[in-house]
Design a protein around this motif. Structure first.
Motif, short mmCIF file in Angstrom:
data_model
loop_
_atom_site.label_atom_id
_atom_site.label_comp_id
_atom_site.label_asym_id
_atom_site.label_seq_id
_atom_site.Cartn_x
_atom_site.Cartn_y
_atom_site.Cartn_z
N ALA A 1 -9.21 3.99 -3.30
CA ALA A 1 -8.50 4.70 -3.71
C ALA A 1 -7.70 4.98 -2.51
O ALA A 1 -6.54 5.95 -2.57
CB ALA A 1 -9.49 6.35 -3.45
N VAL A 2 -7.56 5.32 -0.90
CA VAL A 2 -6.44 5.72 -0.21
C VAL A 2 -5.14 5.31 0.01
O VAL A 2 -4.29 5.34 -0.26
CB VAL A 2 -7.29 5.72 1.58
N ASP A 3 -5.24 3.43 -0.55
CA ASP A 3 -3.97 2.78 -0.95
C ASP A 3 -3.87 2.96 -1.92
O ASP A 3 -2.54 3.05 -1.34
CB ASP A 3 -5.06 1.27 -0.70
N ALA A 4 -3.55 3.24 -2.34
CA ALA A 4 -3.51 3.64 -4.29
C ALA A 4 -2.79 4.74 -3.56
O ALA A 4 -1.70 5.40 -3.50
CB ALA A 4 -4.32 4.14 -4.84
N MET A 5 -3.04 5.65 -2.78
CA MET A 5 -2.52 7.14 -2.90
C MET A 5 -1.12 6.78 -1.83
O MET A 5 -0.48 7.70 -1.16
CB MET A 5 -3.47 8.42 -2.00
N THR A 6 -1.66 6.28 -0.86
CA THR A 6 -0.62 5.56 0.69
C THR A 6 0.14 5.31 -0.55
O THR A 6 2.21 5.48 0.08
CB THR A 6 -0.89 4.78 1.28
N ALA B 1 6.61 4.56 -2.68
CA ALA B 1 7.58 5.38 -4.25
C ALA B 1 8.46 5.75 -4.63
O ALA B 1 8.29 6.85 -3.44
CB ALA B 1 6.40 5.48 -5.16
N PRO B 2 9.82 5.44 -5.39
CA PRO B 2 10.19 6.26 -5.21
C PRO B 2 9.80 7.63 -5.95
O PRO B 2 9.71 7.82 -6.49
CB PRO B 2 11.51 5.20 -6.72
N LEU C 1 -7.97 10.48 -11.08
CA LEU C 1 -7.83 9.29 -11.65
C LEU C 1 -8.86 8.53 -11.12
O LEU C 1 -10.04 8.24 -11.20
CB LEU C 1 -7.09 9.11 -12.98
N VAL C 2 -7.74 8.38 -9.32
CA VAL C 2 -8.14 7.22 -9.05
C VAL C 2 -9.14 7.94 -7.93
O VAL C 2 -9.54 7.12 -8.21
CB VAL C 2 -6.66 7.19 -8.02
N TRP C 3 -9.19 8.82 -8.24
CA TRP C 3 -10.97 9.14 -7.42
C TRP C 3 -11.61 9.33 -7.85
O TRP C 3 -12.61 9.03 -7.67
CB TRP C 3 -10.20 10.51 -6.08
N CYS C 4 -11.51 9.94 -9.17
CA CYS C 4 -12.77 9.96 -10.05
C CYS C 4 -13.87 7.93 -10.22
O CYS C 4 -14.54 7.63 -10.29
CB CYS C 4 -12.26 9.91 -11.01
N LEU C 5 -12.19 7.37 -10.17
CA LEU C 5 -12.48 5.56 -10.53
C LEU C 5 -13.30 5.18 -9.42
O LEU C 5 -14.68 4.11 -9.50
CB LEU C 5 -11.68 4.72 -11.02
N ALA C 6 -12.56 5.79 -8.04
CA ALA C 6 -13.21 4.71 -6.58
C ALA C 6 -15.02 5.26 -6.69
O ALA C 6 -15.06 4.94 -6.08
CB ALA C 6 -12.34 5.72 -5.89
#
Length: 97
Positions: free
Chosen positions: A51-56, A61-62, A75-80
């Motif tokens: 999840a941290v990698d996804a937020m990084t 990102a553009p 959603l990313v954190w809920c899935l983690a």
């Protein structure tokens, strides 16, 4: 081996995505039992690290994509958390694989 192909289930609803993450967490814990004496702690680290990698990615990102990535953060954190929940559930089962 070029003959090996894997496919992601690509869940299309929130319940399906949470179920998929839960199941992946349970399988992660099973795998971790052969890798470390602390499979539950390592599973948590793995799930939260993903999840941290996804937020990084927000940082790299553009500008025009950052809004949609930020909107997906809950959603990313809920899935983690679902993945870790599956690992924790698996760790408490009486029958070990």
């Amino acid at each position: 081996d070029p003959g090996i192909v894997t496919l992601h289930r690509n869940p299309t609803s929130l319940p399906a995505a949470l179920t998929d993450s839960w199941q992946r967490g349970a399988r992660l814990w099973q795998w971790m039992t052969g890798q470390t004496p602390h499979p539950t702690a390592r599973s948590l680290r793995w799930a939260i690290g993903a999840a941290v990698d996804a937020m990084t990615m927000l940082k790299y990102a553009p500008q025009e994509r950052r809004g949609s990535l930020l909107a997906a953060a809950p959603l990313v954190w809920c899935l983690a958390l679902a993945r870790f929940g599956g690992a924790l559930w698996q760790s408490g089962r009486k029958v070990r694989p």
